[in-house]
Design a protein around this motif. Sequence first.
Motif, mmCIF file in Angstrom:
data_model
loop_
_atom_site.group_PDB
_atom_site.id
_atom_site.type_symbol
_atom_site.label_atom_id
_atom_site.label_comp_id
_atom_site.label_asym_id
_atom_site.label_seq_id
_atom_site.Cartn_x
_atom_site.Cartn_y
_atom_site.Cartn_z
ATOM 1 N N LYS A 6 0.867 -1.174 0.000
ATOM 2 C CA LYS A 6 0.000 0.000 0.000
ATOM 3 C C LYS A 6 0.903 1.223 0.000
ATOM 4 N N THR A 7 0.651 2.134 -0.944
ATOM 5 C CA THR A 7 1.445 3.346 -1.053
ATOM 6 C C THR A 7 0.549 4.571 -0.993
ATOM 7 N N GLU A 8 1.165 5.699 -0.672
ATOM 8 C CA GLU A 8 0.450 6.970 -0.647
ATOM 9 C C GLU A 8 1.308 8.028 -1.328
ATOM 10 N N VAL A 9 0.684 8.806 -2.194
ATOM 11 C CA VAL A 9 1.392 9.899 -2.867
ATOM 12 C C VAL A 9 1.616 11.010 -1.843
ATOM 13 N N VAL A 10 2.825 11.541 -1.809
ATOM 14 C CA VAL A 10 3.172 12.563 -0.821
ATOM 15 C C VAL A 10 2.888 13.966 -1.329
ATOM 16 N N GLY A 11 2.503 14.819 -0.412
ATOM 17 C CA GLY A 11 2.411 16.249 -0.646
ATOM 18 C C GLY A 11 1.623 16.709 -1.857
ATOM 19 N N GLY A 12 0.517 16.054 -2.172
ATOM 20 C CA GLY A 12 -0.308 16.513 -3.280
ATOM 21 C C GLY A 12 0.357 16.424 -4.639
ATOM 22 N N ARG A 13 1.261 15.468 -4.805
ATOM 23 C CA ARG A 13 2.024 15.353 -6.051
ATOM 24 C C ARG A 13 1.411 14.346 -7.024
ATOM 25 N N VAL A 14 0.100 14.116 -6.928
ATOM 26 C CA VAL A 14 -0.570 13.129 -7.778
ATOM 27 C C VAL A 14 -0.404 13.486 -9.255
ATOM 28 N N ASP A 15 -0.687 14.728 -9.617
ATOM 29 C CA ASP A 15 -0.597 15.131 -11.029
ATOM 30 C C ASP A 15 0.833 15.006 -11.549
ATOM 31 N N GLU A 16 1.782 15.404 -10.731
ATOM 32 C CA GLU A 16 3.190 15.310 -11.143
ATOM 33 C C GLU A 16 3.586 13.853 -11.376
ATOM 34 N N LEU A 17 3.191 12.974 -10.463
ATOM 35 C CA LEU A 17 3.512 11.557 -10.608
ATOM 36 C C LEU A 17 2.818 10.966 -11.824
ATOM 37 N N ALA A 18 1.547 11.285 -12.006
ATOM 38 C CA ALA A 18 0.817 10.765 -13.169
ATOM 39 C C ALA A 18 1.481 11.211 -14.466
ATOM 40 N N GLN A 19 1.908 12.456 -14.527
ATOM 41 C CA GLN A 19 2.563 12.948 -15.742
ATOM 42 C C GLN A 19 3.868 12.214 -15.994
ATOM 43 N N LYS A 20 4.635 11.953 -14.953
ATOM 44 C CA LYS A 20 5.898 11.217 -15.109
ATOM 45 C C LYS A 20 5.635 9.805 -15.613
ATOM 46 N N ILE A 21 4.552 9.183 -15.140
ATOM 47 C CA ILE A 21 4.212 7.838 -15.605
ATOM 48 C C ILE A 21 3.795 7.895 -17.076
ATOM 49 N N VAL A 22 2.963 8.862 -17.439
ATOM 50 C CA VAL A 22 2.529 9.021 -18.830
ATOM 51 C C VAL A 22 3.736 9.265 -19.741
ATOM 52 N N ASP A 23 4.655 10.103 -19.294
ATOM 53 C CA ASP A 23 5.849 10.429 -20.090
ATOM 54 C C ASP A 23 6.907 9.330 -20.039
ATOM 55 N N ARG A 24 6.645 8.292 -19.262
ATOM 56 C CA ARG A 24 7.601 7.189 -19.057
ATOM 57 C C ARG A 24 8.927 7.676 -18.499
ATOM 58 N N ALA A 25 8.862 8.731 -17.693
ATOM 59 C CA ALA A 25 10.052 9.270 -17.039
ATOM 60 C C ALA A 25 10.448 8.403 -15.848
ATOM 61 N N ILE A 26 9.516 7.603 -15.356
ATOM 62 C CA ILE A 26 9.776 6.646 -14.279
ATOM 63 C C ILE A 26 9.392 5.268 -14.804
ATOM 64 N N GLN A 27 10.296 4.325 -14.682
ATOM 65 C CA GLN A 27 10.030 2.970 -15.142
ATOM 66 C C GLN A 27 9.002 2.297 -14.233
ATOM 67 N N PRO A 28 8.092 1.517 -14.811
ATOM 68 C CA PRO A 28 7.135 0.789 -13.977
ATOM 69 C C PRO A 28 7.849 -0.186 -13.042
ATOM 70 N N VAL A 29 7.244 -0.433 -11.896
ATOM 71 C CA VAL A 29 7.780 -1.417 -10.948
ATOM 72 C C VAL A 29 7.591 -2.798 -11.561
ATOM 73 N N GLU A 30 8.665 -3.545 -11.693
ATOM 74 C CA GLU A 30 8.629 -4.870 -12.314
ATOM 75 C C GLU A 30 7.760 -5.818 -11.490
#
Length: 90
Positions: A6-30
């Motif tokens: 179970k994880t929680e996004v810190v400090g209201g950074r949901v949009d930033e994290l979602a954008q990084k995932i969309v841009d593939r700036a962060i690799q998915p967890v294997e």
Amino acid sequence: MMFFVKTEVVGGRVDELAQKIVDRAIQPVEGNIVFVSADGCLGYNLVEGASEAAVRQKFEPYRDHITIREITPVVSMGHYIEQWITQRAA
């Protein structure tokens, strides 16, 4: 082995994290199957790993965006029932 994480996004950074995932700036967890709360703030993951430490390492690239709230080893219900029957048959 499978782990529930179970994880929680810190400090209201949901949009930033979602954008990084969309841009593939962060690799998915294997080995990860991911579900999130409707607002994207909580993650519910099923992750394959050799140990809790190995699972934590898989989430390291996300350390600036999420906090791990729980890591619990899990097995399928079928596996649990097989073990339960074996233990009770003795």
